[in-house]
Design a protein around this motif. Structure first.
Motif, short mmCIF file in Angstrom:
data_model
loop_
_atom_site.label_atom_id
_atom_site.label_comp_id
_atom_site.label_asym_id
_atom_site.label_seq_id
_atom_site.Cartn_x
_atom_site.Cartn_y
_atom_site.Cartn_z
N UNK A 744 10.17 -0.15 1.48
CA UNK A 744 9.41 0.39 2.46
C UNK A 744 7.89 0.33 2.37
N UNK A 745 7.53 0.38 1.21
CA UNK A 745 6.03 0.58 1.13
C UNK A 745 5.62 -0.82 1.48
N UNK A 746 6.30 -2.07 1.23
CA UNK A 746 5.60 -3.28 1.31
C UNK A 746 5.47 -3.55 2.95
N UNK A 747 6.57 -3.07 3.47
CA UNK A 747 6.77 -3.19 5.13
C UNK A 747 5.34 -2.50 5.54
N UNK A 748 5.38 -1.21 5.15
CA UNK A 748 4.04 -0.50 5.55
C UNK A 748 2.69 -1.22 5.42
N UNK A 749 2.53 -1.77 4.25
CA UNK A 749 1.29 -2.59 3.91
C UNK A 749 1.28 -3.89 4.94
N UNK A 750 2.26 -4.33 4.99
CA UNK A 750 2.28 -5.48 6.02
C UNK A 750 1.85 -5.24 7.35
N UNK A 751 2.26 -3.95 7.70
CA UNK A 751 2.10 -3.43 9.26
C UNK A 751 0.67 -2.92 9.28
N UNK A 752 -0.02 -2.69 8.29
CA UNK A 752 -1.41 -2.23 8.39
C UNK A 752 -1.86 -1.21 7.74
N UNK A 753 -0.63 -0.45 7.01
CA UNK A 753 -0.99 0.78 6.05
C UNK A 753 -1.80 1.67 6.81
N UNK A 754 -1.60 2.11 8.15
CA UNK A 754 -1.81 3.10 8.88
C UNK A 754 -1.04 4.15 8.96
N UNK A 755 -1.52 5.26 9.29
CA UNK A 755 -0.90 6.64 9.72
C UNK A 755 -0.98 6.93 11.31
N UNK A 763 4.73 12.60 17.96
CA UNK A 763 4.24 13.52 16.67
C UNK A 763 5.53 12.99 15.58
N UNK A 764 5.60 11.99 15.67
CA UNK A 764 6.45 11.12 14.59
C UNK A 764 5.70 9.74 13.92
N UNK A 765 5.56 9.78 12.78
CA UNK A 765 4.97 8.64 12.20
C UNK A 765 5.82 7.31 12.20
N UNK A 766 5.37 6.00 12.48
CA UNK A 766 5.82 4.96 12.34
C UNK A 766 5.55 5.04 10.79
N UNK A 767 6.54 4.12 9.99
CA UNK A 767 6.45 4.21 8.55
C UNK A 767 6.61 5.39 7.95
N UNK A 768 7.16 6.57 8.54
CA UNK A 768 7.21 7.81 7.98
C UNK A 768 7.75 8.06 6.61
N UNK A 769 8.68 7.20 6.14
CA UNK A 769 9.29 7.31 4.68
C UNK A 769 8.40 6.56 3.70
N UNK A 770 7.72 5.56 3.96
CA UNK A 770 6.66 4.99 3.16
C UNK A 770 5.59 5.93 2.92
N UNK A 771 5.10 6.55 3.94
CA UNK A 771 3.77 7.57 4.06
C UNK A 771 4.33 8.78 3.19
N UNK A 772 5.49 9.14 3.41
CA UNK A 772 6.03 10.21 2.61
C UNK A 772 6.09 9.87 0.97
N UNK A 773 6.41 8.73 0.85
CA UNK A 773 6.74 8.20 -0.57
C UNK A 773 5.33 8.25 -1.29
N UNK A 774 4.29 7.59 -0.71
CA UNK A 774 2.93 7.42 -1.39
C UNK A 774 2.43 8.69 -1.48
N UNK A 775 2.43 9.53 -0.38
CA UNK A 775 1.91 11.15 -0.72
C UNK A 775 2.55 11.77 -1.97
N UNK A 865 7.42 2.42 -11.90
CA UNK A 865 8.79 2.45 -11.36
C UNK A 865 9.47 3.88 -11.36
N UNK A 866 9.28 4.51 -12.61
CA UNK A 866 9.75 5.87 -12.96
C UNK A 866 9.15 6.95 -12.04
N UNK A 867 8.05 7.09 -12.00
CA UNK A 867 7.43 7.75 -10.91
C UNK A 867 7.48 7.51 -9.54
N UNK A 868 7.76 6.14 -9.12
CA UNK A 868 8.18 5.78 -7.75
C UNK A 868 9.46 6.24 -7.36
N UNK A 869 10.38 6.40 -8.62
CA UNK A 869 11.72 6.77 -8.06
C UNK A 869 11.65 8.39 -7.85
#
Length: 928
Positions: A744-755, A763-775, A865-869
Motif C-alpha cells: 500500500x505504501x509503495x503504491x501511494x509513493x508511485x501515485x505521487x504521495x499526496x493527501x 471527504x475520502x482520501x485516495x490511498x487512505x490506508x497508506x496515509x493512515x499507516x504512515x501517520x 518491519x516490527x513498527x510497520x506491523x
C-alpha cells in the motif's frame, strides 16, 4: 478520551447553548425584525468607480484571502449564523474558490486562474460597483460586487488614510479590538475569562510586557528617527485612527456595530447603552507587538538548547556529546535547500571555533519564571500560582513556527519572457481572518493587497503599479539569552558591576460572566520582571551562582520601527526597481524573507535587525550578562546596537528562480531554528520549480500547479519513505501483514504521495490506508530508530528541541490542529541521513553514528518491519481519535482546515492543503 483541539480566543461565541434563553425563544424573530433596519452602513449610493490608477499588470495579477473580506457581523447576523448557518455578505465567499484548488489544479490553465483567485487589477469596473461610501469629502470607498474588497481613493493624503481606517473598521473592528487587548495583556478583562483568552494574552504579554509609556515611547522614537518620512508616518497613523473612530461613532449611533460587543457585555441590544472605546496611536503598537511575536521575531530557545546539550554531554561526555548535539542541531547543514542557491555565502551566527562567555546552567537547576499569580474563579483557585516549576524539556515554544511560501521564476525561463511569481504569507485560518484586503490610492500611495487588521494604513503584502512583493517568515536569530548574576536578593542583578533592581511590570485582569462566556467571575495577575537585558524568562544556577536568564531581542521596544519600510513599499515614487525594493525592506526590522517581481526583474532580501555579537559568542547558548559579551555598541537605554550591514543579509537580484518555505536562506547563514537539513518542506517546491525551469516556457498556471501539488504532498512519503522501503525490501518481506502494508505504501509513493480526495467533495482520501499507516508509523519508527542508541533521556531532550512529526492531523502550530501549515518541523532529515548511512550511501553532514539497528542493515530492517506491523494494525479511530471538530476515525476531517473563530461567525471546513493563507499570482506585462 477524544482529544480536545486547542480553542482559540472567544470560541465560546460560536456555541449556541451559551446564548441567553430569550435569544433562543420565538421572541428572537421580533428582535431580528427590530434590528434589521439599521444594517446599512453609512451613506451608500450607486456610483461608477474612480478611474483606475496606472496598472501595468495587464489583467495578470490575481490574489485570494479566505474566508472573506467581511469580518464584522451585527448581532442579528451572528444569531442567524448560529441558528441557520447563514453567512453575512462577503464573509465566506473566498473560502470555496480557495479550497477548490486542491482538486481543480490539475486541469488549470491561465484562463482558469481566476476560478480560484480574484482579479487583483486596480480599480473596479463601473458595472461591478456594489457600493460607494464617502466618509469625508476627500475620500471614496468603492466595494466590488464579487468580493466586497474596499478600493480606497483619496484626493488628499489625510483623506486617503482616514478612508483606510474607516474601511478597516468596517471589515475588522471587533478583531482589531480583540488584538489591541491581547497586545496589552488585557483580553480577559475585555472579553471574558475563557481559558483560551487567558492563554492568548499570557503568550504574547510575556514576550512584550509593555507599559503605556513604553508604547508611546516607541511611537516617538520610531517617527523621530526617520526624518520627514517619520513625520509623514505619524500623520498617516493619526488620520488612520481618526477613520477608525469615525466608523465606531457611526456604527454606534446607527446600531450596526459588531454583535460581539453585545455578547460580551459592552453594549445593550435593546437600549444601546454602553460604549466602544475609541482607538489611539498606542493601540497600533500593541497590535504590532502581537504580529511581530507571531511572524517576525526569530531566535531564542538558548536555555532549551543548553538543556539538550547537557543531556548529550551526560550521555557521551563533553567532547563526544557536543559532537552528537551539533549533528542534530544541523545549524549549517550542507545538504539543506537554499533560497539563494548561486553559491554566494552570507555568514551569520556560525558556530565559533572557541566559544566565549557561555553560561550553561547547572544540571537540574532551571526553573521557568512564573507569570500568573493570585488566580481566582472557575479557571483556578484562590491560591497563588506563582511557584516556580521545572522548565519543560519537551517544550517547543522556542521553535518559531514557520509559515508562508514563495515561488518566483525569472523571465529568462517563462513563456512570455516576463517573471512570474506565486507567493504569500501563511498566517493561519481564522474567522475573521487576521489579514484583510484593500486597494489604496492617494497622494504618495498606490497599492493593493493584504494588511494585518488594525495596521492597514499601508498595504503590507501585495502589489504596486508595476511590481508585486511578498514575504515568508525567515526566523533568523535576533534574540539572545543572557545570564544576569543576582545580588542582594532574587530581584536585583549585577549590571556593569552595580547591584541594580529589576523593574516589575504587572497586569491585573478581572472578568465577569457574559453571554459569550460560561465561566464564573474571576481574576488573576500577571507579573514580569524586566532587566536592561530584557525580561526574565528562567532562573537557574551557573557554577553555583544564582542567575536569571533574560531574553533580549533586537526588536524589543522597536515594534513600530518597520512602519517606514511599509510606507516605502506603497510609494510609487520610491519603489521603481529591484534595488529600490531592497532598500525599502531594509527598513523592516521583522525577520522576513522578501520577494519582488516586475515585468523584467526579480529580487530577494532577508530583513531584520541582526545584531553584531561579540567575538566568540555562540548565538545558540546563554552567555554572561557582561560588557565583553554584549552586542556590539549596545545601548541599554534604547536597546539599539550595531547591526549587520545590508550587504551581509542574504540578497539577490535576477537569480534563475527563488523558492522559500521557511527554509535556509543561503550558504553559511546559520541563524535558523532546528530542522534545516537534507529533507525540508522547501524541497517540495525546489524539486518542482527546478524541473519547470529546466524545461523552460513556464506559465502562470504551471507555477500555480507546482505550488498546489506541493501543497498536497506528504513530505515524509515523498522524500523519506522510498528510502525506508528500500531498507525493508533489501530482503523479501515474508510476513503477510507487513507485506500488505509495504504494498500500500509503495503504491501511494508511485501515485505521487499526496493527501488528496478521491473526488471533489468526497471527504475520502485516495490511498487512505497508506496515509493512515504512515501517520501511525512515523512516530513509532523514529523512536525505534533513535531511542535505543540515544537513550530515553537524550531522546526526550532532542524531541524537546524539535518535535518528531508535524503531520496535518497533529495538534501543532499557533492554532493547534486543523491549521493547514504542516511539515515544517520534524525528524525527517535525521531519518533520511541515518537510513542513507545504513544503506551505505553518500551523506554530507551526517550524524556522528548510525542509529537504526545500531548500524546493522538487518537489525534496522527488523525494527522498521516490527513498527510497520504495529502501525498497520492501528484502526483509523486510534490514529485519528477525534476532537471537538471531528468524529474519531474521520481521516479527512482530522486533516481538514478550520477557520478558527475569533468572533461570533463560524464557517465550513475545507480540505487540507499546505499553502499560504493570502496568495498572489502575478506576471507583469510592462513597466513605467
Amino acid at each position: 478520551m477524544p482529544r480536545r483541539t486547542p480553542r482559540t480566543v472567544l470560541d465560546r461565541l460560536r456555541t449556541p447553548r451559551r446564548f441567553p434563553k430569550f435569544l433562543k425563544s420565538a421572541s428572537v424573530c421580533v428582535l431580528i425584525a427590530g434590528l434589521l433596519s439599521p444594517l446599512s452602513q453609512a451613506a451608500a449610493t450607486a456610483a461608477p468607480s474612480a478611474a483606475a490608477a496606472n496598472d501595468y499588470c495587464g489583467g495578470q495579477c490575481s490574489d485570494i484571502l479566505p474566508p472573506g473580506e467581511n469580518g464584522n457581523a451585527t448581532l442579528v447576523e451572528i444569531l442567524l449564523n448560529q441558528a441557520f448557518g447563514t453567512q453575512p455578505g462577503h464573509a465566506e465567499d473566498q473560502l470555496a474558490p480557495y479550497g477548490n484548488l486542491a482538486k481543480g489544479y490539475s486541469g488549470l490553465t491561465d484562463t482558469k486562474i481566476n476560478d480560484f483567485f480574484n482579479d487583483a487589477s486596480f480599480g473596479v469596473p463601473s458595472d461591478q460597483v456594489a457600493s460607494t461610501t464617502r466618509p469625508r469629502s476627500d475620500v471614496t470607498i468603492v466595494r466590488d460586487k464579487k468580493t466586497g474588497v474596499p478600493h480606497i481613493t483619496g484626493t488628499t493624503r489625510y483623506g486617503t488614510e482616514f478612508g483606510a481606517g474607516y474601511a478597516a473598521a468596517q471589515d475588522r473592528l471587533w478583531l482589531m479590538d480583540v488584538f489591541r487587548h491581547v497586545g496589552r495583556g488585557q483580553l480577559t478583562s475585555f472579553a471574558g475569562g475563557a481559558p483560551s483568552n487567558q492563554g492568548l494574552e499570557q503568550e504574547f504579554w510575556r514576550n512584550a510586557p509593555y507599559t503605556e509609556a513604553d508604547l508611546q515611547a516607541q511611537i516617538d522614537n520610531a517617527t523621530a528617527q526617520a526624518g520627514e518620512r517619520g513625520k509623514q508616518a505619524l500623520a498617516d497613523a493619526n488620520a488612520y485612527i481618526a477613520g477608525i473612530n469615525a466608523y465606531i461613532d457611526a456604527s454606534d449611533s446607527g446600531r450596526y456595530f459588531p454583535g460581539e460587543y453585545v455578547l460580551t457585555g459592552h453594549k445593550d441590544s435593546i437600549t444601546n447603552a454602553g460604549t466602544i472605546d475609541h482607538f489611539k496611536l498606542t493601540d497600533l503598537v500593541a497590535l504590532a507587538s502581537v504580529i511581530g511575536a507571531l511572524f517576525g521575531s526569530g531566535g531564542g530557545g538558548e536555555v532549551n538548547n543548553a538543556l539538550s546539550l547537557l543531556a548529550a554531554q551526560s550521555k557521551y561526555g563533553v567532547v563526544e556529546g557536543t559532537k552528537v548535539w551539533e549533528s542534530f542541531r544541523q545549524r549549517n547543514d550542507p545538504e539543506a535547500v537554499l533560497t539563494v542557491h548561486d553559491g554566494e555565502s552570507f555568514p551569520y551566527a556560525v558556530k565559533p571555533d572557541d566559544a566565549q562567555g557561555q553560561a550553561l546552567p547547572d544540571a537540574g537547576s532551571v526553573t521557568r519564571e512564573p507569570l500568573v499569580y493570585d488566580r481566582t474563579g472557575s479557571a483556578g483557585t484562590a491560591a497563588a500560582t506563582g511557584a516556580s516549576t521545572t522548565a519543560a524539556k519537551t517544550s517547543v515554544s522556542s521553535a518559531k513556527r514557520g509559515m508562508s511560501n514563495a515561488l518566483v521564476v525569472s523571465g529568462k525561463h517563462t513563456a512570455s519572457g516576463h517573471p512570474i511569481a506565486v507567493f504569500g504569507p501563511q498566517t493561519g485560518y481564522f474567522a475573521p481572518q487576521l489579514l484583510m484586503l484593500q486597494e489604496i490610492q492617494g497622494p504618495g500611495l498606490s497599492a493593493r493587497g493584504a494588511s494585518f487588521a488594525g495596521l492597514s494604513m499601508y498595504v503590507e503584502l501585495g502589489r504596486g503599479q508595476d511590481y508585486s512583493w511578498s514575504a515568508t517568515t525567515s526566523g533568523q536569530d535576533i534574540i539572545d539569552t543572557y545570564a544576569v548574576e543576582l545580588c542582594q536578593d532574587d530581584y536585583h542583578y549585577l549590571y556593569h558591576g552595580t547591584c541594580t533592581a529589576m523593574d516589575k511590570v504587572e497586569r491585573t485582569n478581572s472578568w465577569k460572566p457574559t453571554v459569550a462566556d460560561g465561566t464564573a467571575a474571576g481574576s488573576y495577575r500577571m507579573q514580569v520582571y524586566r532587566t536592561k537585558y530584557g525580561p526574565v524568562e528562567y532562573r537557574a544556577t551557573v557554577g553555583g551562582k544564582k542567575v536569571a536568564y533574560t531574553t533580549l531581542r533586537s526588536s524589543f521596544m522597536h515594534e513600530a520601527d518597520s512602519i517606514i519600510g511599509f510606507q516605502m513599499l506603497n510609494d510609487p515614487d520610491y519603489v521603481k526597481s529591484p534595488q529600490t525594493f531592497q532598500s525599502a525592506v531594509q527598513h523592516i526590522n521583522y525577520t522576513f524573507n522578501w520577494f519582488y517581481a516586475d515585468s523584467s526583474h526579480t529580487a530577494y532580501y532577508n530583513s531584520g535587525d541582526n545584531p553584531v555579537r561579540a567575538t566568540g559568542v555562540d548565538a545558540d547558548f546563554p552567555v554572561w550578562a557582561q560588557p565583553a559579551y554584549e552586542w556590539r555598541n549596545w545601548d541599554a537605554a534604547t536597546n539599539t546596537a550595531q547591526y549587520t550591514p545590508a550587504s551581509a543579509h542574504p540578497n539577490s537580484v535576477d537569480q534563475d528562480y527563488y523558492i522559500s518555505w521557511n527554509n535556509k536562506q543561503a550558504k553559511d547563514y546559520a541563524a535558523a531554528p532546528w530542522g534545516e537539513g537534507s529533507v525540508h518542506r522547501g524541497n517540495l517546491l525546489e524539486d518542482r520549480v527546478k524541473k519547470l525551469v529546466s524545461a523552460g516556457g513556464v506559465t502562470r498556471s504551471a507555477l500555480v500547479k507546482a505550488m498546489a501539488d506541493a501543497a498536497l504532498a506528504d513530505l515524509r512519503a515523498e522524500d523519506v519513505l522510498p528510502k525506508l522501503l528500500k531498507v525493508i525490501n533489501s530482503s523479501t518481506v515474508t510476513d503477510p501483514a507487513a507485506a500488505a502494508a509495504v504494498s500500500k505504501l509503495s503504491a501511494w509513493v508511485t501515485a505521487g504521495a499526496r493527501r488528496t480526495e478521491t473526488s471533489a467533495g468526497s471527504h475520502t482520501y485516495a490511498d487512505a490506508d497508506a496515509i493512515r499507516i504512515l501517520d501511525a508509523w512515523w512516530p513509532l519508527l523514529v523512536k525505534a530508530e533513535f531511542e535505543p542508541v540515544l537513550g530515553s533521556d537524550l531522546y526526550t531532550a532532542f524531541t524537546g528541541s524539535i518535535p518528531v512529526d508535524e503531520a496535518p492531523s497533529a495538534g501543532h502550530g499557533p492554532t493547534g490542529s486543523h491549521a493547514g501549515s504542516s511539515f515544517q518541523y520534524g525528524w525527517w532529515s535525521y531519518v533520511d541521513k541515518d537510513i542513507r548511512a545504513v544503506l551505505g550511501e553518500s551523506v554530507q553532514g551526517g550524524l556522528t553514528q548510525k542509529y537504526c539497528g545500531s548500524g546493522s542493515l538487518g537489525a534496522c530492517r527488523d525494527a522498521l518491519i516490527s513498527t510497520l506491523k504495529e502501525a498497520a494494525g492501528k484502526t483509523a479511530a486510534q490514529v485519528y481519535p477525534g476532537d471537538d471538530q471531528c468524529s474519531a476515525g474521520d481521516q479527512w476531517c482530522a486533516d481538514s482546515i478550520v477557520q478558527r473563530t475569533l468572533g461570533g461567525i463560524k464557517h465550513g471546513k475545507i480540505s487540507w492543503q499546505n499553502r499560504p493563507t493570502y496568495q498572489q499570482v502575478v506576471e507583469y506585462t510592462s513597466h513605467r
